[in-house]
Design an enzyme around this catalytic site. Sequence first.
Site, PDB file in Angstrom:
ATOM      1  N   PRO A   1       0.814  -1.222   0.000  1.00  0.00           N
ATOM      2  CA  PRO A   1       0.000   0.000   0.000  1.00  0.00           C
ATOM      3  C   PRO A   1       0.841   1.263   0.000  1.00  0.00           C
ATOM      4  CG  PRO A   1       0.120  -0.878   2.218  1.00  0.00           C
ATOM      5  CD  PRO A   1       0.882  -1.844   1.334  1.00  0.00           C
TER       6      PRO A   1
ATOM      7  N   CYS B   1       4.368  28.562 -16.351  1.00  0.00           N
ATOM      8  CA  CYS B   1       3.937  28.981 -17.687  1.00  0.00           C
ATOM      9  C   CYS B   1       3.425  27.809 -18.497  1.00  0.00           C
ATOM     10  CB  CYS B   1       5.091  29.676 -18.396  1.00  0.00           C
ATOM     11  SG  CYS B   1       5.664  31.082 -17.449  1.00  0.00           S
ATOM     12  N   GLU B   2       2.291  27.286 -18.105  1.00  0.00           N
ATOM     13  CA  GLU B   2       1.603  26.197 -18.800  1.00  0.00           C
ATOM     14  C   GLU B   2       0.119  26.370 -18.511  1.00  0.00           C
ATOM     15  OE1 GLU B   2       2.824  23.594 -20.544  1.00  0.00           O
ATOM     16  OE2 GLU B   2       4.954  23.811 -20.080  1.00  0.00           O
TER      17      GLU B   2
HETATM   18  C1  LIG Z   1       2.656   2.402  -7.050  1.00  0.00           C
HETATM   19  C2  LIG Z   1       2.654   0.972  -6.685  1.00  0.00           C
HETATM   20  C3  LIG Z   1       2.052   0.554  -5.488  1.00  0.00           C
HETATM   21  C4  LIG Z   1       1.288   1.474  -4.569  1.00  0.00           C
HETATM   22  O1  LIG Z   1       0.028   1.799  -5.082  1.00  0.00           O
HETATM   23  P1  LIG Z   1      -1.039   2.624  -4.199  1.00  0.00           P
HETATM   24  O2  LIG Z   1      -2.168   2.796  -5.129  1.00  0.00           O
HETATM   25  O3  LIG Z   1      -0.387   3.912  -3.825  1.00  0.00           O
HETATM   26  O4  LIG Z   1      -1.373   1.795  -3.017  1.00  0.00           O
HETATM   27  C5  LIG Z   1       2.172  -0.782  -5.154  1.00  0.00           C
HETATM   28  N1  LIG Z   1       2.821  -1.675  -5.957  1.00  0.00           N
HETATM   29  C6  LIG Z   1       3.406  -1.290  -7.115  1.00  0.00           C
HETATM   30  C7  LIG Z   1       4.102  -2.305  -7.941  1.00  0.00           C
HETATM   31  C8  LIG Z   1       3.345   0.038  -7.507  1.00  0.00           C
HETATM   32  O5  LIG Z   1       3.897   0.403  -8.671  1.00  0.00           O
END
Ligand SMILES: *Cc1c(COP(=O)(O)O)cnc(C)c1O
Length: 427
Positions: free
Chosen positions: A287, A355-356
């Site tokens: 997570p 500047c976008e």
């Molecule tokens: C970015 C990523 C996560 C985390 O995803 P969340 O949506 O922030 O929980 C977990 N595993 C991999 C392989 C990722 O690229």
Amino acid sequence: MSHFSYRNGVLHAEQVSLDALARQYGSPLYVYSKAALVENFSAYADACRKAGRDSEGALICYSVKSNSNLAVLNLLGQQGSGFDIVSGGELLRVIAAGGDPRKVIFSGVGKGRDEMKLALQHDILCFNVESIPELHRLNEVAGEAGKRARISLRVNPNVDAKTHPYISTGLKENKFGVAYEDALDCYRTAASLPNIEVVGIDCHIGSQLLDDAPLLEALDKVIELIDQLAAENIHVHHLDIGGGIGITYDDEKPVAIGDYLARLFARVDAWRKEKYAGAAIKVMFEPGRSIVGNAGVLVTEVQYLKHSEAKNFAVVDAAMNDLMRPAMYQAWHGVQTVRQEQNGAQVYDVVGPVCESGDWLARERELAIQPGDLLALTSAGAYGMTMASNYNTRGRAAEVLVDGERAHLIRKRENPADLFALESIVS
Ligand SMILES: *Cc1c(COP(=O)(O)O)cnc(C)c1O
């Protein structure tokens, strides 16, 4: 965002007013709540404990890319977190933060040789391999280093995460992982390589998922694959279901972490009982957003109010380089005035100085504001500072971690000299 609330009409992070923080540390400023971080991590840890799993039975590997400040990594490491990294740089961050490399898993489609070598030297827990060529390269690098690399294959279970196309990763047409249909073959190859040790299986189907149904569907497909592997005498010791649980930015109602994990563990336990005489399998999670997203805000000061025939603009001192999500994904962040209850609200687009035309942070928000007022962009703890850039030679914002009534500067504001320190003129 319960750790961010108004007290005496002023928005606070825990017990510290954002007004005072902006005065002390300047603006724009990222502010995180320690209590929120700990609480969000505990939702995972408690659910694992409740399912009777100790640190051998479950491991939460915080996704470093969502917020990689050393203080955040250190805090989560102290809570027992492992780490999901996507580069050698992130591994060095974890180590610098006092994290345990043996609780690190390494994801990503483009791991370089040097990154593999570094990870092997630090004896990380597992490489989440995303392709056959990567498998061969890792086998080679491990051989040269006199090591065996522990691996899992990231399989693409081909379930629809029903999220934004840029943050959905589990569908066939995606660059991530190996196709479900090819997974068995890939495992056979992995099992035949001398410097590779198959230890797990993983998937990560997308981000900002509000419902756990796609995750449980992915779990079922992973389970099916583990059974097929076992039939060929390839045994995995862990299954990693990835991250992806969403948060409330506006009025989204994400599944409660405890409910999701309870359902997931119930399925896993029933399957192990039925097919493996109850023999345990370690379950891992990756997570990011659900731990840090709502633990942080971006404080910014209103510079100018511009009224045109079609629109009112609030030009603030934060920009797309500080918080990229709106420009990149049309993402929605809440906007709160740091001082509550002001009169004379009008509808504004909140925009930055870059500047976008894509440099906007929020659109069509009713705000009662004057130049000099402070705003807080909410839910900015994940994919905020880590995606920040120096576009327009803007130094990246400072970061503060609040703990009760104390505030700690955990990253200094970059000054312009920092930004060109590595450059040189050709003479
Ligand atoms: C970015 C990523 C996560 C985390 O995803 P969340 O949506 O922030 O929980 C977990 N595993 C991999 C392989 C990722 O690229």
